[in-house]
Scaffold this motif. Structure first.
Motif, mmCIF file in Angstrom:
data_model
loop_
_atom_site.group_PDB
_atom_site.id
_atom_site.type_symbol
_atom_site.label_atom_id
_atom_site.label_comp_id
_atom_site.label_asym_id
_atom_site.label_seq_id
_atom_site.Cartn_x
_atom_site.Cartn_y
_atom_site.Cartn_z
ATOM 1 N N THR A 113 12.761 54.927 2.940
ATOM 2 C CA THR A 113 13.277 56.149 3.010
ATOM 3 C C THR A 113 12.973 57.270 1.255
ATOM 4 O OG1 THR A 113 14.754 55.411 0.934
ATOM 5 C CG2 THR A 113 15.837 55.010 2.976
ATOM 6 N N SER A 114 13.760 58.190 1.906
ATOM 7 C CA SER A 114 13.400 59.507 0.754
ATOM 8 C C SER A 114 14.248 59.013 -0.406
ATOM 9 C CB SER A 114 14.082 60.551 1.256
ATOM 10 O OG SER A 114 15.665 60.501 1.246
ATOM 11 N N THR A 115 14.426 58.283 -0.925
ATOM 12 C CA THR A 115 15.125 57.990 -1.937
ATOM 13 C C THR A 115 15.144 56.346 -2.267
ATOM 14 O OG1 THR A 115 17.602 57.031 -0.382
ATOM 15 C CG2 THR A 115 17.542 59.376 -1.474
ATOM 16 N N GLN A 116 14.196 55.869 -1.698
ATOM 17 C CA GLN A 116 13.668 54.550 -2.168
ATOM 18 C C GLN A 116 14.652 53.991 -1.845
ATOM 19 O OE1 GLN A 116 10.554 55.343 -5.395
ATOM 20 N NE2 GLN A 116 9.220 55.979 -3.357
ATOM 21 N N THR A 131 12.256 57.590 6.976
ATOM 22 C CA THR A 131 13.681 57.870 6.432
ATOM 23 C C THR A 131 13.712 58.633 5.778
ATOM 24 O OG1 THR A 131 15.064 56.654 5.942
ATOM 25 C CG2 THR A 131 14.466 56.730 8.410
ATOM 26 N N THR A 132 12.033 59.600 5.446
ATOM 27 C CA THR A 132 11.428 59.740 4.436
ATOM 28 C C THR A 132 11.200 61.006 4.206
ATOM 29 O OG1 THR A 132 9.130 60.010 4.926
ATOM 30 C CG2 THR A 132 9.565 58.002 3.471
ATOM 31 N N PRO A 182 19.358 61.290 10.727
ATOM 32 C CA PRO A 182 21.060 60.647 10.535
ATOM 33 C C PRO A 182 21.322 59.721 10.506
ATOM 34 C CG PRO A 182 20.691 62.171 12.674
ATOM 35 C CD PRO A 182 19.321 62.168 11.929
ATOM 36 N N THR A 183 22.194 59.381 9.752
ATOM 37 C CA THR A 183 22.767 58.046 9.049
ATOM 38 C C THR A 183 23.216 57.096 10.048
ATOM 39 O OG1 THR A 183 24.771 58.790 8.834
ATOM 40 C CG2 THR A 183 24.188 59.161 6.704
ATOM 41 N N VAL A 236 23.974 52.609 16.381
ATOM 42 C CA VAL A 236 23.067 52.152 15.110
ATOM 43 C C VAL A 236 23.075 52.706 14.273
ATOM 44 C CG1 VAL A 236 20.643 51.789 15.433
ATOM 45 C CG2 VAL A 236 21.580 51.728 16.942
ATOM 46 N N THR A 237 23.156 51.716 12.769
ATOM 47 C CA THR A 237 22.728 52.707 11.704
ATOM 48 C C THR A 237 21.342 52.411 11.071
ATOM 49 O OG1 THR A 237 25.591 51.321 11.068
ATOM 50 C CG2 THR A 237 24.435 52.509 9.306
ATOM 51 N N THR A 238 20.970 53.726 10.877
ATOM 52 C CA THR A 238 19.639 53.734 10.531
ATOM 53 C C THR A 238 19.318 52.640 9.178
ATOM 54 O OG1 THR A 238 20.285 55.880 11.247
ATOM 55 C CG2 THR A 238 18.429 55.679 9.515
#
Length: 304
Positions: A178-181, A140-141, A146-147, A169-171
């Motif tokens: 992820t984009s925030t690492q 999800t970078t 969606p969350t 489903v929670t991503t």
């Protein structure tokens, strides 16, 4: 009394013929449509129930299609997670083995790092490729994912109120990058330690400090294996739930079809028998009307 203006016999025969023709038309309609309740005028209550149940079945069909799409999406993500876990030749499992091997005194850790780098790149490529219909839960970078996702799983209607069931489903539970690492594989162990995605052992030596650092990397990868395995297990449970719901929805659609059929379908054995009887009655009715019409001819003989 013989009447020139009123032929009661012919009127009775005509009335009977009309009734038989009407019944024959109804029977022929049932045979051609296969339904004894084809319109609201046939049976308003049954027609209304059947119409509502057919609409419900159309909604269930949409749920079945949605479950198929959800199943394909979950299967794609699950396959990628198991690939990232890997085995003795790939993935996190192989990465753990390489780090344990790097503990060996005097070994060339720069060559081991070459393998480590390839595994890191392959895991990231696997996560990036885990896309189905534009959905990717593992990478999800982009920051636009969606969350959470709601997977439609059921439909029901009580009275006039429809209810749509879904599986949420929670991503974040499955994101490796992820984009925030802060994913399962790109989160740093501490402010001064790398993430699994950036581990580099090429400069490490046999010193006690470096050996301790290797122990930390091994523990970090082991924890990563457990986390990814847990995510895969959760997706496996979701897969099973989707499969169960899919079978249930299909069975429910068949049940609704049978129920509607019992309300509105024609009994073809009965209708075919009725058709033959009415055809005979119609022929006899025509003959009776002909005889009744001819009876008025007897009045002419009175004036000869």
């Amino acid at each position: 009394m013989s009447s020139l203006l009123t032929n009661s016999t012919a009127m009775t025969a005509l009335q009977t013929l009309r009734s038989v023709s009407s019944q024959l038309s109804t029977t022929q309609t049932r045979i051609s449509t296969g339904q004894r309740v084809a319109t609201a005028s046939d049976n308003a209550a049954y027609w209304s129930i059947a119409t509502s149940m057919r609409a419900d079945n159309a909604a269930l069909s949409a749920v079945s299609d949605s479950l198929g799409l959800s199943s394909a999406t979950v299967d794609t993500e699950y396959t990628a997670l198991t690939t990232v876990i890997g085995d003795k030749d790939s993935g996190l499992t192989k990465l753990q083995s390489l780090l344990v091997e790097a503990k060996t005194a005097g070994i060339d850790r720069s060559k081991i790092q070459a393998d480590v780098t390839q595994i890191q790149q392959q895991m990231k490529a696997t996560a990036n490729a885990a896309t189905f219909n534009g959905v990717n839960w593992l990478s999800t970078t982009t920051g636009t994912t969606p969350t959470s996702f709601s997977l439609v799983s059921s439909y029901s209607r009580v009275g006039g109120t429809p209810t749509i069931g879904s599986i949420t489903v929670t991503t974040a539970n499955y994101s490796l990058y992820t984009s925030t690492q802060n994913g399962l594989l790109d989160t740093a162990a501490s402010s001064s330690a790398p993430s699994i995605d950036t581990i580099n052992i090429s400069a490490l030596t046999d010193s006690a400090a470096d050996q301790t650092l290797l122990d930390g990397y091994i523990a970090q990868v082991t924890a990563g294996i457990n986390s990814v395995a847990s995510a895969a297990a959760n997706l496996g449970a979701v897969k099973n739930r989707i499969a169960t719901n899919t079978d249930f929805v299909k069975s429910l659609m068949d049940s609704v079809d049978r129920g509607v059929g019992q309300l509105v379908d024609a009994d073809m054995n009965q209708e075919s028998t009725r058709l033959a009887a009415l055809q005979v009655q119609q022929q006899l009715g025509v003959q009776a009307l002909s005889i009744a019409n001819n009876s008025s001819q007897s009045i002419l003989s009175l004036f000869r």
